[in-house]
Design a protein around this motif. Structure first.
Motif, short mmCIF file in Angstrom:
data_model
loop_
_atom_site.label_atom_id
_atom_site.label_comp_id
_atom_site.label_asym_id
_atom_site.label_seq_id
_atom_site.Cartn_x
_atom_site.Cartn_y
_atom_site.Cartn_z
N ASN A 178 -15.51 37.81 -25.03
CA ASN A 178 -16.03 37.75 -26.34
C ASN A 178 -17.20 36.43 -26.58
N ARG A 179 -17.78 36.39 -25.57
CA ARG A 179 -18.46 35.13 -25.20
C ARG A 179 -19.63 34.98 -26.39
N ALA A 180 -20.36 36.30 -26.56
CA ALA A 180 -21.29 36.44 -27.68
C ALA A 180 -20.96 35.89 -28.91
N GLN A 181 -19.62 35.96 -29.39
CA GLN A 181 -19.10 35.66 -30.42
C GLN A 181 -19.28 34.10 -30.61
N ASN A 183 -21.48 32.23 -29.51
CA ASN A 183 -22.85 31.90 -29.55
C ASN A 183 -23.48 31.56 -31.09
N GLN A 304 -24.25 27.48 -28.36
CA GLN A 304 -23.32 28.31 -27.58
C GLN A 304 -21.95 27.38 -27.39
#
Length: 368
Positions: A178-181, A183, A304
């Motif tokens: 869920n890295r995009a969450q 950012n 990020q």
């Protein structure tokens, strides 16, 4: 102002089911005394039998008096539907209380006295007793119900909450997936709120079952909350106990992170309260007799985030714990129900009614 005037976030945060289950148990009053009445001798007042223990009509009626709206007066069908829902809550509560008895989970008198004092601290004694009289309740009813609520809460913490462990590998795996969450596209504010309205709302189901009914009661309630906060009370706990917003009260008032673009859609006074406050500040915004206590928990700039960023690891842990707690609480109750013989006689009577709407005191249940 009503709960619709409070701040809302486009993406509600998942929360655990324990608080909601406990609140339901408290609102539902109490289960029946343990008996083993033979089916043939069942009274029409027996609305359910749970593991041989009766839940009687008067207990459901008492639960209903606690939560029934004063106005508008519900129809007979609406009242029966509400009582059927309360009966199901009573059944779940009875099952969990029996588990607590077997496991010797008990609430001490000191714990009960403290919780009871907190629940009624926002009302003068005369107003508190007047409210009980209007609903046909007694102070001892409140203490009995509260003891059972606290017992269920203790049981679930012992049997569910204390056994949940979120490991580092699980946290890292969630972050990578869920890295995009993490950012952050724009500055955002983590906000919590306590809503107090000047009118009764039949949907209010906070832990204290507390709902201001007039502008004067709303002002008195806000003053009590402010004083409690000045005295060091936890904002989330007060929100669960007293907030009149049914969507955020079970979450401790937590709205999660709200981006600036979303803040631009709320009332100017609320927006300014958030933008001008420092993290940790609580601001009271009042309009139309209603009030919102707004807590700015944190503020984050765009960019990020990684696991070393303050709050990220803790936030993931909290979310995963809540998800697992929700699942395991539901599973614990379902397994407990599987181990219990349950007969809902009120539901059977409603289905078997041949014509018209059954009265509040239905005919003797079928023994089929």
């Amino acid at each position: 102002m009503h709960s619709g005037d409070s701040i809302q976030t486009p993406r509600p945060r998942p929360r655990g089911a324990t608080a909601a289950l406990v609140a339901a148990c408290f609102a539902a009053a109490c289960g029946g005394a343990a008996t083993t009445t033979p089916p043939a001798a069942l009274s029409p007042d027996v609305w359910a039998v749970v593991g041989g223990r009766e839940i009687r009509k008067d207990l459901v009626e008492r639960a209903y008096r606690r939560v029934a709206p004063a106005t508008p007066e519900p129809s007979e069908e609406e009242a029966l539907a509400a009582k059927l829902r309360l009966l199901e809550e009573l059944i779940d509560q009875d099952i969990l209380l029996e588990r607590a008895r077997v496991l010797k989970v008990e609430v001490t008198d000191a714990e009960l006295d403290k919780a009871y004092a907190e629940r009624k601290s926002n009302m003068p004694e005369d107003a508190f007793r007047k409210e009980l009289d209007q609903r046909g309740l007694a102070p001892e009813d409140m203490r009995t119900d509260l003891r059972r609520e606290l017992t269920v809460q203790k049981l679930l913490e012992q049997e569910v909450g204390s056994k949940i462990v979120i490991g580092d590998d699980t946290i890292r795996d969630f972050y990578e997936k869920n890295r995009a969450q993490f950012n952050v596209a724009e500055t955002r504010h983590r906000i919590a709120q306590i809503v107090v309205t000047p009118v009764r709302n039949p949907q209010v189901r906070n832990r204290a079952n507390d709902d201001a009914a007039s502008p004067a009661e709303a002002q008195r309630k806000v003053r009590m909350l402010v004083e409690r906060l000045k005295g060091g009370a936890d904002f989330a706990s007060l929100a669960r106990e007293y907030s009149e917003d049914p969507q955020t009260a079970p979450q401790g008032g937590d709205l999660g992170f709200v981006p600036v673009s979303a803040l631009n859609q709320v009332a100017p006074a609320l927006r300014q309260a958030v933008l001008k406050a420092k993290p940790g500040d609580v601001t009271t915004v009042s309009a139309g007799g209603g009030h919102v206590l707004v807590l700015v928990v944190a503020r984050e700039a765009a960019g990020q985030r990684d696991l070393s960023t303050p709050g990220v690891r803790e936030g993931i842990t909290d979310l995963l714990r809540q998800r697992r707690e929700q699942l395991m609480t539901a599973a614990y109750l379902a397994a407990s129900r599987n181990d219990t013989t349950i007969v809902n006689h009120l539901a059977r009577q409603l289905i078997e009614a041949r014509s018209g709407t059954p009265g509040i005191a239905p005919s003797p249940p079928s023994n089929r």
